[in-house]
Design an enzyme around this catalytic site. Structure first.
Site, mmCIF file in Angstrom:
data_model
loop_
_atom_site.group_PDB
_atom_site.id
_atom_site.type_symbol
_atom_site.label_atom_id
_atom_site.label_comp_id
_atom_site.label_asym_id
_atom_site.label_seq_id
_atom_site.Cartn_x
_atom_site.Cartn_y
_atom_site.Cartn_z
ATOM 1 N N LYS A 104 0.818 -1.215 0.000
ATOM 2 C CA LYS A 104 0.000 0.000 0.000
ATOM 3 C C LYS A 104 0.849 1.260 0.000
ATOM 4 C CE LYS A 104 -4.170 -1.618 2.334
ATOM 5 N NZ LYS A 104 -4.898 -1.521 3.610
ATOM 6 N N GLU A 105 2.086 1.138 0.470
ATOM 7 C CA GLU A 105 2.972 2.302 0.515
ATOM 8 C C GLU A 105 4.247 1.959 -0.254
ATOM 9 O OE1 GLU A 105 1.453 3.967 4.798
ATOM 10 O OE2 GLU A 105 3.281 2.791 4.865
ATOM 11 N N ASP A 134 7.301 -0.741 9.718
ATOM 12 C CA ASP A 134 6.405 -1.682 10.386
ATOM 13 C C ASP A 134 5.972 -2.784 9.440
ATOM 14 O OD1 ASP A 134 6.324 -0.982 12.987
ATOM 15 O OD2 ASP A 134 4.428 0.120 12.913
ATOM 16 N N LYS A 267 1.143 3.000 14.939
ATOM 17 C CA LYS A 267 2.139 4.025 14.646
ATOM 18 C C LYS A 267 2.764 4.604 15.919
ATOM 19 C CE LYS A 267 2.480 8.474 12.399
ATOM 20 N NZ LYS A 267 1.632 9.564 11.897
ATOM 21 N N ASP A 291 4.919 11.037 7.931
ATOM 22 C CA ASP A 291 4.345 9.854 7.289
ATOM 23 C C ASP A 291 5.115 9.615 5.998
ATOM 24 O OD1 ASP A 291 2.496 9.653 9.230
ATOM 25 O OD2 ASP A 291 0.793 10.372 8.046
ATOM 26 N N ASP A 426 -2.100 10.869 17.158
ATOM 27 C CA ASP A 426 -1.641 12.251 16.999
ATOM 28 C C ASP A 426 -2.461 13.223 17.855
ATOM 29 O OD1 ASP A 426 -3.771 11.609 15.353
ATOM 30 O OD2 ASP A 426 -2.964 12.546 13.552
HETATM 31 O O1 LIG Z 1 0.954 0.136 12.440
HETATM 32 C C1 LIG Z 1 1.185 1.159 11.801
HETATM 33 C C2 LIG Z 1 0.188 1.825 11.081
HETATM 34 C C3 LIG Z 1 0.528 2.967 10.366
HETATM 35 N N1 LIG Z 1 1.791 3.426 10.356
HETATM 36 C C4 LIG Z 1 2.136 4.644 9.572
HETATM 37 O O2 LIG Z 1 1.279 5.701 9.924
HETATM 38 C C5 LIG Z 1 1.201 6.626 8.857
HETATM 39 C C6 LIG Z 1 -0.227 7.074 8.647
HETATM 40 O O3 LIG Z 1 -1.004 6.041 8.116
HETATM 41 P P1 LIG Z 1 -2.061 6.259 6.932
HETATM 42 O O4 LIG Z 1 -2.606 4.944 6.554
HETATM 43 O O5 LIG Z 1 -1.466 7.114 5.886
HETATM 44 O O6 LIG Z 1 -3.197 6.992 7.700
HETATM 45 P P2 LIG Z 1 -3.886 8.405 7.456
HETATM 46 O O7 LIG Z 1 -5.293 8.272 7.865
HETATM 47 O O8 LIG Z 1 -3.596 8.958 6.124
HETATM 48 O O9 LIG Z 1 -3.086 9.224 8.556
HETATM 49 C C7 LIG Z 1 -3.574 10.314 9.279
HETATM 50 O O10 LIG Z 1 -4.127 9.898 10.511
HETATM 51 C C8 LIG Z 1 -3.247 9.169 11.360
HETATM 52 C C9 LIG Z 1 -3.965 8.911 12.657
HETATM 53 O O11 LIG Z 1 -5.047 8.066 12.439
HETATM 54 C C10 LIG Z 1 -1.985 9.964 11.630
HETATM 55 O O12 LIG Z 1 -1.081 9.157 12.315
HETATM 56 C C11 LIG Z 1 -1.368 10.377 10.315
HETATM 57 O O13 LIG Z 1 -0.220 11.153 10.516
HETATM 58 C C12 LIG Z 1 -2.375 11.172 9.530
HETATM 59 O O14 LIG Z 1 -1.812 11.552 8.272
HETATM 60 C C13 LIG Z 1 1.784 5.941 7.632
HETATM 61 O O15 LIG Z 1 3.023 6.531 7.323
HETATM 62 C C14 LIG Z 1 1.933 4.504 8.084
HETATM 63 O O16 LIG Z 1 3.009 3.892 7.488
HETATM 64 C C15 LIG Z 1 2.777 2.779 11.073
HETATM 65 O O17 LIG Z 1 3.930 3.177 11.068
HETATM 66 N N2 LIG Z 1 2.441 1.662 11.783
HETATM 67 MN MN LIG Z 2 -1.815 9.117 5.076
#
Ligand SMILES: O=c1ccn([C@@H]2O[C@H](COP(=O)(O)OP(=O)(O)O[C@H]3O[C@H](CO)[C@@H](O)[C@H](O)[C@H]3O)[C@@H](O)[C@H]2O)c(=O)[nH]1
Ligand SMILES: [Mn+2]
Length: 714
Positions: A104-105, A134, A267, A291, A426
């Site tokens: 996905k990333e 992760d 995260k 991120d 966050d």
């Molecule tokens: O177990 C995990 C799950 C996620 N991530 C990272 O967390 C980030 C955010 O994940 P994403 O799927 O992009 O979620 P979003 O909903 O887009 O993220 C928003 O919402 C999150 C909280 O739900 C915040 O942490 C993010 O900074 C914010 O951009 C990414 O870089 C992931 O790689 C981890 O490192 N470990």
């Molecule tokens: Mn995101």
């Protein structure tokens, strides 16, 4: 010469806001009184439902006024920094980039983000970039080995030519000015990208024995949920030089230990490991969290953050500097309202005028001491860790602090670091920091500091919002509840801002009531609102126009957004979230609270295929999958269309006066539902509404009509 580093001033709309608030509050009170009156005199299930709906709306409206009480605007003057501190005195910065899933990333994207910060206009010996993986993926590690080599060309190139777009993908896509080395670097980048994406076995391409050894850790029983810690130093500023002989920043890959039987706290868990590992290796007093898709869009960003950190008169309670989340590649009308303009760029200014903006998960520069167990808190006094990061001692300790048992019986996640217990670490972490007396500032330069991706289809957008609102409920219904604990521990207005956010899923109650009740009653020829000819009508009209008008002013006139984005998406997505993401968040959170299910962190996909991209660029909503999240939306759109037709029939019977409000509401929803009707009937592409969802929705509406006619007949 000026030594001013930053300034702030209240927004001019502040007083207008306050006057409007006053009038609107009066009108809301009047409405609730009227409702109360009719409840006492003739209580019916309908009047109870309407009272409830308006009461919840009133609650959200009132709490949202806290954001509008004291919005401020800040400016920084990075050009003055050198007058205040010498470059050699700049604090070291540790950047943490989180990634969690190589599918996905895509690693090439993560590499771009890393390159964009590795090439910051900042002394390279004071810059360290840590990758938290992760996903425990060899491909990601391989990608970063490539990244380390490419960076030796990329960094001097960017600095020499004053490149602004320092994520190579963005730079080359923008047709850059050609310098003698440009073609060569472009080819290098292209080759690197195709090597990373090829999926071929890469071991034969890795030449250094140390790097080859790294991959031997991926034994056959290594899975992403169960594996030992992997730490690999890819660039070390003690040894590595760029092609022009300049010092390289540090680049370190970390995949923390995972045990499939132990919660890893998503995260927040990853960030805490990174705080400890980086603390042992470089211990930069400033930590930037990013991120994986949030690349730097401005190489001067760290200097902007420094304007607050190195200011000799800075508030000692300043905890972090937040740059608002901004997004690249959003289509013209922002069909999924993924810009989150209100949250990131309007409401955040209001919190900034109280105790400070909330942490938005990415783009936050923290003072390390605020999120670690270090109690002496001053950026200036912390020394850079001069130990060799490669030394055996350091590596042994780093493995220890990255192990999944390290936090047992410690305060990590509860009192120290990023806080656990919610999917929105966050907001929760900044809430707790604000409770503890820390402050934050929002730095919102014209040119976005970072740009990231956003969901590119409706299901992803609704799922992402659902995850956030589940996380918010976990924050609210917790021993540190923003309304109870928060109001006592910090400025009450700031605590109410957090209350507003964390309870937002309850917005679903009035949205569902207004999406179905006026319609069902209209279908059964029952008027439920005041007539146009009565006084009460003016009150309704004022409340509706006032709320929408004010929102329009904030978004378009003061916020500089486009009116099409406001109308076609911002307010439409609010309805969609209200019908779908919010109630599902409430439902899933309830199931979890009763111990009937558990949550996962469903990572948002950062890949879009060609067809998906085409639909998105055309501004066409992509349904496509049979998602349960679509049901409430399509049922609502069908029932509103049907009741609108019934309404027109009532008008022909001369009953416009008594049905006007109901017909207006149906008409409003019908206009908003246009893309849904298109998706159900007119479209043939893969993004159309799945037939099953359309048919089921029509069936459900027929059942509702039948049932309601039985109920109203009795
Ligand atoms: O177990 C995990 C799950 C996620 N991530 C990272 O967390 C980030 C955010 O994940 P994403 O799927 O992009 O979620 P979003 O909903 O887009 O993220 C928003 O919402 C999150 C909280 O739900 C915040 O942490 C993010 O900074 C914010 O951009 C990414 O870089 C992931 O790689 C981890 O490192 N470990
Ligand atoms: Mn995101």
């Amino acid at each position: 010469m000026s030594t001013q580093l930053h300034s702030s001033k209240p927004l001019s709309k502040k007083y207008l806001n306050r006057i409007f608030s006053l009038f609107y509050t009066l009108a809301v009170s009047l409405l609730l009184l009227r409702h109360g009156h009719s409840l006492i005199h003739s209580p019916t299930p309908i009047s109870v439902a309407l009272y409830l709906a308006d009461f919840v709306f009133a609650f959200f409206w009132l709490t949202s006024q806290c954001f509008h009480w004291n919005p401020i605007e800040r400016k920084v003057f990075p050009q003055n920094i050198k007058q205040v501190v010498e470059e050699s005195e700049y604090p070291a910065i540790d950047v943490v980039i989180c990634t969690a899933d190589p599918i996905k990333e895509p690693p090439v994207g993560v590499v771009n983000t890393a390159l964009s910060v590795l090439a910051y206009e900042y002394p390279t010996e004071k810059l360290s970039v840590y990758i938290s993986d992760d996903g425990g993926s060899e491909t990601t590690l391989y990608a970063f080995m490539e990244c380390a080599m490419f960076a030796k060309h990329w960094i001097p190139y960017c600095k020499k030519h004053g490149v602004v777009d320092r994520a190579p993908e963005v730079y080359f896509a923008n047709d850059p000015t050609s310098y003698p080395e440009t073609d060569e670097i472009k080819l290098m980048y292209k080759n690197m990208k195709s090597r990373i994406e090829s999926g071929d076995p890469f071991l034969d391409r890795v030449t250094t024995p140390e790097f080859r050894d790294a991959f031997s850790q991926w034994t056959p029983d290594f899975t992403r949920r169960h594996h030992p810690t992997v730490i690999q130093i890819l660039l070390d500023n003690n040894d590595d030089k760029d092609v022009e002989g300049g010092v390289m920043p540090n680049l370190i890959y970390v995949s923390r230990e995972k045990d499939s039987h132990k919660p890893h706290n998503f995260k927040a868990g990853a960030l805490n490991v990174m705080l400890r590992v980086s603390g042992l290796m470089t211990n930069g007093p400033v930590v930037l969290v990013l991120d994986c898709d949030m690349y730097s869009n401005d190489p001067e960003t760290p200097l902007r953050a420094l304007c607050y950190f190195v200011d000799p008169d800075a508030d000692p309670k300043l905890g972090f500097v937040q740059f608002p989340q901004r997004f690249s590649g959003i289509n013209k009308n922002d069909i999924y309202a993924s810009e989150f303009k209100p949250e990131t760029q309007i409401l955040s200014l209001g919190m900034d005028g109280l105790l400070g903006a909330q942490f938005m998960g990415t783009g936050g520069f923290f003072k390390r001491c605020v999120i670690s167990d270090d109690l002496t808190c001053s950026v200036a006094t912390i020394q850079i860790n001069s130990k060799l990061i490669r030394s055996n001692d350091v590596l042994v300790s780093a493995h220890k602090v990255a192990s999944c048992n390290y936090e047992d019986h410690t305060k990590w996640g509860s009192e120290i670091g990023f806080r656990y217990g919610t999917l929105t670490e966050d907001t929760y972490t900044s809430f707790r920091l604000h409770c503890e007396g820390w402050k934050s500032v929002l730095c919102n330069p014209k040119r976005a500091a970072f740009l990231g991706g956003s969901p590119s289809n409706l299901n992803d957008a609704l799922t992402q919002a659902k995850r956030w609102y589940m996380g918010y409920l976990e924050i609210f219904f917790n021993k540190y509840c923003p309304l109870i604990y928060g109001v006592r521990s910090m400025k009450p207005l700031q605590a109410l801002c957090y209350t507003h956010y964390t309870l937002r899923s309850f917005w679903s109650i009035p949205i569902i009531i207004y999406g179905f009740l006026p319609q069902i009653t209209l279908i059964n020829s029952i008027p439920i609102f005041t007539k146009v000819s009565e006084d009460g009508f003016l009150l309704y009209a004022f409340l509706f126009l006032g709320a929408y008008g004010k929102d329009f002013l904030d978004f378009v006139v003061f916020g500089g957004g486009s009116s099409r984005r406001w109308w076609k998406n911002h307010q439409r997505m609010w309805l969609m979230w209200g019908l779908s993401s919010y109630p599902f968040a409430l439902l899933e959170w309830s199931l979890k609270s009763f111990g009937l299910s558990t949550f996962g962190f469903n990572v948002t996909s950062k890949v879009v295929d060609e067809e998906g991209n085409r639909l998105y660029e055309q501004g066409v909503v992509e349904f496509g999958v049979e998602s349960v999240l679509f049901y409430p939306i399509s049922v609502a759109s069908v029932i509103n269309l049907w009741s609108f037709v019934k309404g027109v029939m009532e008008v022909m019977k001369g009953r416009l006066d008594e049905f006007f409000v109901q017909i207006f509401i149906c008409g409003f929803v019908v206009v908003n539902s246009w893309p849904i009707y298109e998706g159900m009937v007119l479209r043939k592409d893969r993004g159309k509404m799945p037939l099953k969802v359309s048919l089921a929705s029509i069936g459900i509406v027929m059942a509702i009509c039948l049932l309601s006619s039985l109920v109203f007949a009795s």
